[in-house]
Write a protein that holds these residues in place. Structure first.
Motif, PDB file in Angstrom:
ATOM      1  N   THR A 240       0.828  -1.212   0.000  1.00 35.00           N
ATOM      2  CA  THR A 240       0.000   0.000   0.000  1.00 35.00           C
ATOM      3  C   THR A 240       0.858   1.256   0.000  1.00 35.00           C
ATOM      4  N   GLY A 241       2.150   1.122   0.319  1.00 34.08           N
ATOM      5  CA  GLY A 241       3.054   2.263   0.250  1.00 34.08           C
ATOM      6  C   GLY A 241       3.223   2.792  -1.163  1.00 34.08           C
ATOM      7  N   GLN A 242       2.915   1.989  -2.174  1.00 30.64           N
ATOM      8  CA  GLN A 242       2.944   2.482  -3.558  1.00 30.64           C
ATOM      9  C   GLN A 242       1.969   3.636  -3.743  1.00 30.64           C
ATOM     10  N   GLU A 243       0.848   3.583  -3.007  1.00 33.02           N
ATOM     11  CA  GLU A 243      -0.086   4.700  -3.063  1.00 33.02           C
ATOM     12  C   GLU A 243       0.548   5.961  -2.478  1.00 33.02           C
ATOM     13  N   GLN A 244       1.341   5.786  -1.402  1.00 32.96           N
ATOM     14  CA  GLN A 244       2.043   6.934  -0.838  1.00 32.96           C
ATOM     15  C   GLN A 244       3.043   7.508  -1.837  1.00 32.96           C
ATOM     16  N   ILE A 245       3.688   6.621  -2.586  1.00 32.89           N
ATOM     17  CA  ILE A 245       4.611   7.094  -3.628  1.00 32.89           C
ATOM     18  C   ILE A 245       3.839   7.874  -4.688  1.00 32.89           C
ATOM     19  N   GLY A 246       2.643   7.363  -5.054  1.00 37.24           N
ATOM     20  CA  GLY A 246       1.829   8.084  -6.030  1.00 37.24           C
ATOM     21  C   GLY A 246       1.413   9.450  -5.530  1.00 37.24           C
ATOM     22  N   VAL A 247       1.048   9.526  -4.232  1.00 40.45           N
ATOM     23  CA  VAL A 247       0.671  10.824  -3.656  1.00 40.45           C
ATOM     24  C   VAL A 247       1.860  11.776  -3.674  1.00 40.45           C
TER      25      VAL A 247
END
Length: 406
Positions: A240-247
């Motif tokens: 789910t950290g990939q979403e943080q990277i996207g943000v």
């Protein structure tokens, strides 16, 4: 008293008879008529193939000069009827407000660039952290899987050992009971019974030990399951950290857009600062100057007009029945009323697309019943073959003659 003397007059002079005067008058009249006919015929012959009009005027480009930004006039650098060169500063506005806006735009740009640098650093940090956490979580899953596999193997081994220990205890118990029976019959010595009893107790202890190992192995399986669950949670969190990277990447894009916006605002502020100096669009003469120092100006109000003198032409309004043989390129002789002794060579450039009345503010409407036919005039644009040797001004009257023979 003497008598008056009578004076006798001489004979009267002989007068010219009327019959002699009539032939002479006729000769004079005939001579005058012949001269007039000769002059008229010559003018007619010379006028064949030529269309002329005195409804002609000099024209030129007239550019209205206006400020491109609001402000207060600081200085007016030109006067009426002054000749100016292209790009010459004619009016200066107070530039202090524009300079302050430029400084503010520069500060906004620096702030936007700093925010962009921070967003990029945050994005790089989050990406490295999430990547490392993901690798660690995947490694933890691998280790937890291996530990769980070892724990299951230990449980299987403990169960096998327990089964073997129970078999040995059962065998030891059978031997002990047989030894008790034989000892009761006096067939064996007491020491033999004691040995069988010790073997039984030892086998029973081994069973308990195998049970303890089985319980320990089962606890290991439980711990391995908890480790797997923990590793799975870390892996899910890392994924789910990939979403943080996207943000974080989106924040970088927003910061980049803000930098571009700040750069555009700075460019506009610098343009407005340059607009405080109003420049002449072309070479010409200043006309209709209405601006004064201290006046507030805006782009909607012209400050002056610049009449171009390098590009002048003549617009001649010919009657519609004079255009039958008129074509572009035909030679023209132009006489300016201000310079009557300087005929100028020119040529027909083009004919207008309609009559002058058709393009007037209120075109005629001939649909009513009281129609009166009026000969219309069509504007014809005439260009000079070379630069005129005289100073022409727009609006000067002219007389043009177009040779339609060619």
């Amino acid at each position: 008293m003497s008598a008056p003397t009578l004076v006798t007059a001489g004979p009267p002079a002989e007068a010219t008879p009327p019959a002699a005067r009539r032939p002479r008058a006729k000769l004079v009249l005939l001579a005058l008529a012949a001269a007039a006919a000769a002059i008229g015929g010559g003018a007619y012959v010379l006028g064949l193939g030529t269309e002329s009009t005195d409804d002609a005027f000099v024209e030129s480009h007239v550019a209205n000069v206006a400020a491109r930004t609001q402000g207060q006039v600081l200085r007016v650098l030109v006067t009426d009827n002054q000749e100016v060169e292209a790009d010459k500063v004619v009016v200066e506005l107070d530039e202090r407000d524009a300079a302050v806006r430029v400084a503010a735009a520069k500060a906004d740009l620096e702030s936007a660039r700093a925010n962009l640098a921070a967003a990029r650093a945050q994005h790089a940090l989050i990406e490295r952290t999430i990547t490392a956490t993901l690798k660690q979580a995947r490694g933890g899953m691998t280790v937890a899987g291996a530990v769980a596999g070892g724990a299951r193997a230990a449980v299987d081994q403990a169960r096998a050992d327990l089964a073997a220990a129970e078999s040995r205890r059962k065998l030891a118990e059978t031997d002990r009971k047989r030894a008790e029976t034989l000892r009761a019959g006096g067939a064996i010595a007491p020491a033999e019974l004691d040995a069988r009893q010790a073997a039984f107790e030892q086998a029973d202890a081994q069973v308990e030990q195998a049970r303890a190992r089985l319980a320990s192995a089962q606890v290991g399986i439980a711990n391995a399951s908890g480790t797997i669950d923990s590793a799975a949670g870390r892996l899910l969190q890392a994924q789910t950290g990939q979403e943080q990277i996207g943000v974080a990447r989106a924040q970088v894009d927003v910061a980049t857009a803000r930098v571009a916006q700040a750069e555009a605002a700075l460019a506009q502020a610098e343009l407005n600062l340059g607009y405080t100096k109003v420049r002449a669009p072309s070479r010409g003469v200043v006309s209709r100057r209405t601006v004064e120092a201290g006046q507030m100006v805006d782009p909607a109000r012209p400050l002056m007009a610049i009449t171009a003198l390098d590009d002048v032409w003549v617009v001649a309004n010919f009657k519609e029945d004079q255009l039958a043989k008129m074509r572009p390129g035909q030679p023209v002789r132009v006489r300016i009323d201000a310079f009557p002794g300087r005929p100028l060579a020119a040529h027909v450039d083009s004919l207008a697309g309609g009559t002058g009345s058709r393009f007037s503010l209120l075109p005629p409407d001939n649909a009513s019943g009281n129609f009166t036919k009026v000969v219309q005039r069509v504007p014809v644009l005439i260009r000079f073959d070379a630069k005129p040797g005289v100073s022409l001004r727009p609006g000067m009257s002219a007389t043009v003659a177009v040779s339609t023979k060619r």
